[in-house]
Design a protein around this motif. Structure first.
Motif, PDB file in Angstrom:
ATOM      1  N   GLU A  67       0.820  -1.312   0.025  1.00 19.16           N
ATOM      2  CA  GLU A  67       0.180   0.121  -0.191  1.00 19.16           C
ATOM      3  C   GLU A  67       0.971   1.211   0.070  1.00 19.16           C
ATOM      4  O   GLU A  67       1.921   1.381   0.314  1.00 19.16           O
ATOM      5  CB  GLU A  67      -0.923  -0.097   1.287  1.00 19.16           C
ATOM      6  CG  GLU A  67      -1.787  -1.165   1.580  1.00 19.16           C
ATOM      7  CD  GLU A  67      -2.907  -1.009   0.492  1.00 19.16           C
ATOM      8  OE1 GLU A  67      -3.255  -0.018  -0.237  1.00 19.16           O
ATOM      9  OE2 GLU A  67      -3.966  -2.083   0.386  1.00 19.16           O
ATOM     10  N   ASP A 120      -7.161  -1.543   2.557  1.00 22.52           N
ATOM     11  CA  ASP A 120      -6.619  -0.415   3.212  1.00 22.52           C
ATOM     12  C   ASP A 120      -6.655   0.729   2.256  1.00 22.52           C
ATOM     13  O   ASP A 120      -6.915   1.752   2.629  1.00 22.52           O
ATOM     14  CB  ASP A 120      -5.132  -0.800   3.710  1.00 22.52           C
ATOM     15  CG  ASP A 120      -5.049  -1.777   4.801  1.00 22.52           C
ATOM     16  OD1 ASP A 120      -5.999  -1.774   5.552  1.00 22.52           O
ATOM     17  OD2 ASP A 120      -4.390  -2.693   4.401  1.00 22.52           O
ATOM     18  N   THR A 179       1.167  -6.229   5.662  1.00 23.58           N
ATOM     19  CA  THR A 179       0.957  -5.113   4.881  1.00 23.58           C
ATOM     20  C   THR A 179       2.206  -4.299   4.926  1.00 23.58           C
ATOM     21  O   THR A 179       2.499  -3.623   5.905  1.00 23.58           O
ATOM     22  CB  THR A 179      -0.279  -4.388   5.083  1.00 23.58           C
ATOM     23  OG1 THR A 179      -1.453  -5.078   5.271  1.00 23.58           O
ATOM     24  CG2 THR A 179      -0.686  -3.283   4.078  1.00 23.58           C
ATOM     25  N   TYR A 228      -4.171   6.167   5.611  1.00 24.60           N
ATOM     26  CA  TYR A 228      -3.119   5.193   5.674  1.00 24.60           C
ATOM     27  C   TYR A 228      -2.624   5.098   7.103  1.00 24.60           C
ATOM     28  O   TYR A 228      -2.534   3.828   7.704  1.00 24.60           O
ATOM     29  CB  TYR A 228      -2.086   5.192   4.625  1.00 24.60           C
ATOM     30  CG  TYR A 228      -2.297   4.421   3.387  1.00 24.60           C
ATOM     31  CD1 TYR A 228      -3.054   3.292   3.346  1.00 24.60           C
ATOM     32  CD2 TYR A 228      -2.374   5.034   2.058  1.00 24.60           C
ATOM     33  CE1 TYR A 228      -3.180   2.527   2.140  1.00 24.60           C
ATOM     34  CE2 TYR A 228      -2.527   4.588   0.847  1.00 24.60           C
ATOM     35  CZ  TYR A 228      -3.047   2.940   0.680  1.00 24.60           C
ATOM     36  OH  TYR A 228      -3.024   2.581  -0.349  1.00 24.60           O
ATOM     37  N   ARG A 245      -4.851   3.647   9.558  1.00 23.74           N
ATOM     38  CA  ARG A 245      -5.063   2.274   9.536  1.00 23.74           C
ATOM     39  C   ARG A 245      -3.760   1.520  10.118  1.00 23.74           C
ATOM     40  O   ARG A 245      -3.893   0.522  10.720  1.00 23.74           O
ATOM     41  CB  ARG A 245      -5.241   1.901   8.090  1.00 23.74           C
ATOM     42  CG  ARG A 245      -6.519   1.952   7.449  1.00 23.74           C
ATOM     43  CD  ARG A 245      -7.692   1.237   7.571  1.00 23.74           C
ATOM     44  NE  ARG A 245      -7.474  -0.135   7.217  1.00 23.74           N
ATOM     45  CZ  ARG A 245      -8.661  -1.158   7.460  1.00 23.74           C
ATOM     46  NH1 ARG A 245      -9.699  -0.934   8.213  1.00 23.74           N
ATOM     47  NH2 ARG A 245      -8.762  -2.270   6.841  1.00 23.74           N
TER      48      ARG A 245
END
Ligand code: TYD
Length: 203
Positions: A9, A96, A129, A167, A170
């Motif tokens: 991400e 995400d 992630t 982001y 998260r």
């Protein structure tokens, strides 16, 4: 044994795409079968939806729903079958990104997104992630120097600031699976970090 699910991400221009090959190679050297994919996309239908999502303007909630429609297909056709046969899945973006872009960037209600997430994924979440993080200025400069921008890449500085914050929120909410990578360094240095994280994770 079930495979692991890894998502990548970051804002547009954060540099995640430059590291996909390194990630795959690091895993394959350990004898792991890797399935590399992306969102929106990853299936025939998903890639058609991607075309619409990246180039047509639409209501923010339509955008969120189409992202999850593509994701539903992706999970059913590609992600779950791969994980179940023991392959590892590396996806260039996953949910995400919907929290960052559609909720953070476009203002879609967080609770609505959480309902879609629960509906479409049930208990499926990435095991790891990698969040490539850069200052908004870096992202905007890199995009200006790159190829023809898509719909998202033409957005304002303010839009990217909101995405970055969403982001980072998260990542704070799910610290057990997020690894934050400072993408504002030379490519080789970021790459060394990526190899280190992947090697430790695949041990
Ligand atoms: P991106 O992954 O950056 O691909 P490329 O490197 O080819 O430009 O492009 C996908 C775009 O889709 C990106 O701008 C973020 C956006 N996106 C969302 O807005 N929500 C989502 O849920 C996903 C998966 C992507």
């Amino acid at each position: 044994m079930r495979g692991k699910f890894i998502s990548l991400e970051g804002m547009d221009g954060a540099g995640k795409s430059s590291h996909i090959d390194t990630i795959i190679t690091t895993l394959e050297r350990r004898g792991i079968e890797v399935v590399s994919t992306r969102e929106p996309g990853g299936t025939g239908l998903g890639e058609k939806l991607r075309e619409l999502l990246l180039h047509e303007s639409m209501h923010a909630e339509t955008e969120a729903l189409l992202m999850f429609a593509a994701r539903r297909e992706h999970i059913a056709q590609l992600i779950l079958p791969a994980l179940e046969r023991g392959a590892w899945v590396v996806s260039d973006r996953f949910t995400d990104a919907s929290f960052a872009y559609q909720c953070g960037g476009r203002g879609v209600d967080h609770n609505k997104m959480a309902i879609l997430e629960q509906w479409v994924q049930q208990d499926l979440q990435p095991d790891l992630t990698l969040l490539f993080d850069v200052p908004v200025e870096t992202s905007v400069q890199r995009l200006a120097a790159a190829r023809t921008p898509d719909k998202f890449e033409r957005e304002s500085h303010e839009f990217f600031r909101k995405i970055r914050n969403a982001y980072l929120d998260r990542a704070k909410e799910f610290p057990h699976r997020f690894r934050l990578i400072d993408g504002n360094r030379a490519l080789e240095i970021v790459s060394a970090d990526v190899v280190e994280i992947m090697s430790t994770f695949a041990r």
